[in-house]
Design a protein around this motif. Structure first.
Motif, short mmCIF file in Angstrom:
data_model
loop_
_atom_site.label_atom_id
_atom_site.label_comp_id
_atom_site.label_asym_id
_atom_site.label_seq_id
_atom_site.Cartn_x
_atom_site.Cartn_y
_atom_site.Cartn_z
N VAL A 51 -8.53 -4.34 1.24
CA VAL A 51 -7.26 -4.09 2.07
C VAL A 51 -6.89 -2.77 1.77
CG1 VAL A 51 -4.71 -4.64 2.29
CG2 VAL A 51 -6.24 -6.38 1.84
N LYS A 52 -7.09 -2.11 0.52
CA LYS A 52 -6.59 -0.68 0.31
C LYS A 52 -7.23 0.18 1.24
CE LYS A 52 -5.87 -0.71 -4.70
NZ LYS A 52 -6.25 -0.30 -6.07
N SER A 53 -8.64 -0.39 1.77
CA SER A 53 -9.30 0.73 2.45
C SER A 53 -8.87 0.83 3.91
CB SER A 53 -10.86 0.18 2.59
OG SER A 53 -10.97 -1.08 3.26
N VAL A 54 -8.03 0.14 4.34
CA VAL A 54 -7.56 0.19 5.75
C VAL A 54 -6.18 0.81 5.70
CG1 VAL A 54 -8.99 -1.60 6.62
CG2 VAL A 54 -6.63 -2.13 5.84
N LEU A 55 -5.50 1.05 4.33
CA LEU A 55 -4.07 1.60 4.41
C LEU A 55 -4.04 3.18 4.57
CD1 LEU A 55 -2.98 -0.68 1.41
CD2 LEU A 55 -2.57 -1.14 3.93
N LEU A 56 -3.19 3.49 4.91
CA LEU A 56 -2.78 4.96 5.22
C LEU A 56 -2.37 5.79 4.05
CD1 LEU A 56 -1.11 4.77 8.81
CD2 LEU A 56 -3.49 5.00 8.20
N MET A 153 6.81 15.03 4.43
CA MET A 153 7.70 13.84 4.18
C MET A 153 7.95 12.93 4.96
SD MET A 153 9.24 12.61 1.50
CE MET A 153 9.41 11.04 1.41
N THR A 154 8.10 13.33 6.48
CA THR A 154 8.17 12.45 7.42
C THR A 154 6.76 11.68 7.65
OG1 THR A 154 9.84 13.97 8.87
CG2 THR A 154 8.79 12.30 10.03
N ILE A 155 5.68 12.39 7.63
CA ILE A 155 4.36 11.65 7.91
C ILE A 155 4.16 10.83 6.69
CG2 ILE A 155 1.81 12.17 7.61
CD1 ILE A 155 2.59 15.05 9.16
N SER A 156 4.27 11.21 5.59
CA SER A 156 4.19 10.23 4.39
C SER A 156 4.95 8.86 4.59
CB SER A 156 4.73 10.95 3.17
OG SER A 156 3.80 11.94 2.66
N VAL A 157 6.32 8.79 4.89
CA VAL A 157 7.00 7.91 5.20
C VAL A 157 6.68 7.09 6.44
CG1 VAL A 157 9.43 6.93 6.00
CG2 VAL A 157 9.29 8.85 4.13
N ASN A 158 6.23 7.67 7.35
CA ASN A 158 5.43 6.84 8.56
C ASN A 158 4.33 6.03 7.99
OD1 ASN A 158 6.50 7.00 11.21
ND2 ASN A 158 5.91 9.06 11.57
N ASP A 159 3.37 6.92 7.26
CA ASP A 159 2.20 6.23 6.73
C ASP A 159 2.42 4.99 5.87
OD1 ASP A 159 0.69 7.89 8.47
OD2 ASP A 159 -0.03 9.09 6.69
N LEU A 161 5.18 3.51 5.76
CA LEU A 161 5.83 1.98 6.71
C LEU A 161 4.68 1.44 7.50
CD1 LEU A 161 9.21 3.64 7.94
CD2 LEU A 161 8.87 1.97 6.25
N LYS A 162 3.83 1.98 7.71
CA LYS A 162 2.54 1.35 8.58
C LYS A 162 1.67 0.54 7.58
CE LYS A 162 2.36 4.72 12.22
NZ LYS A 162 1.71 6.11 12.92
N ILE A 166 0.83 -3.55 7.31
CA ILE A 166 -0.34 -4.10 7.16
C ILE A 166 -0.66 -5.06 5.91
CG2 ILE A 166 -2.87 -3.36 6.41
CD1 ILE A 166 -2.16 -0.68 8.22
N LEU A 167 0.21 -4.46 4.75
CA LEU A 167 0.25 -5.55 3.75
C LEU A 167 0.79 -6.71 3.95
CD1 LEU A 167 1.09 -2.84 0.87
CD2 LEU A 167 -1.04 -4.05 1.47
N GLN A 168 1.84 -6.55 4.70
CA GLN A 168 2.67 -7.81 5.10
C GLN A 168 1.72 -8.76 5.98
OE1 GLN A 168 6.24 -5.96 6.93
NE2 GLN A 168 7.34 -7.32 5.69
N THR A 169 0.85 -8.21 6.91
CA THR A 169 -0.03 -9.12 8.04
C THR A 169 -1.03 -9.69 6.87
OG1 THR A 169 -1.18 -7.24 8.55
CG2 THR A 169 0.75 -7.93 9.83
#
Length: 173
Positions: A51-56, A153-159, A161-162, A166-169
């Motif tokens: 799962v870690k491998s698909v996270l941003l 910071m904006t990119i980090s928060v976006n990533d 949240l995305k 993914i972790l929830q799904t």
């Protein structure tokens, strides 16, 4: 001799995967303030390697936790780093139990310029977000003199949240 080597290896591994004590104190203070608690516990969330491998964002072995009060889930927090012009800065994102951002705080900013991103007023723009589709200077106000840090910071928060979505799904939370 074998015991000594084992202790050294364990110490190195443990030291490499911990939040620095001064930062941990800041995190604890923020959590206590946000949730109005005198005591709470933090439980590390272990994420499966596939799962870690698909996270941003990097979910290391020491940066994403459940926050518990009397063994009841009250929220989560993520401790991360993002780039400013030449240095990294440390930040904290605190979520409620439904994974909605309650607060973001810059814990350590290491540049001479751009520290305006630490402003509570600017960081409040992220509170309530759950969707990783925010845009700098459209959804999040630009900051003159802190463009690189604010975009980062904006990119980090976006990533983040995305990645949380993914972790929830994947039923990791």
């Amino acid at each position: 001799m074998k015991q000594t080597i084992l202790i050294i290896i364990i110490s190195i591994l443990t030291l490499g995967f911990t939040i620095p004590k001064p930062i941990e104190k800041k995190i604890d203070k923020e959590i206590a303030s946000i949730f109005e608690l005198n005591s709470f516990s933090k439980t590390l969330i272990i994420i499966e390697e596939d799962v870690k491998s698909v996270l941003l964002v990097p979910f290391d072995d020491d940066n994403f936790f459940k926050i518990l009060n009397e063994n009841k889930l009250i929220g989560y927090f993520y401790y991360g780093k993002a780039m400013s012009k030449t240095e990294e800065f440390d930040f904290l994102v605190v979520f409620d139990k439904d994974l909605i951002i309650k607060k973001i705080k810059i814990l350590a900013y290491r540049e001479d310029y751009g520290g305006e991103i630490s402003s509570k007023r600017w960081l409040k723009q992220f509170v309530g977000l759950t969707d990783g589709n925010i845009e700098y200077s459209k959804d999040i106000k630009a900051i003159s003199g802190a463009t690189i840090s604010a975009k980062s910071m904006t990119i980090s928060v976006n990533d983040l949240l995305k990645s949380v979505a993914i972790l929830q799904t994947k039923e990791q939370l």
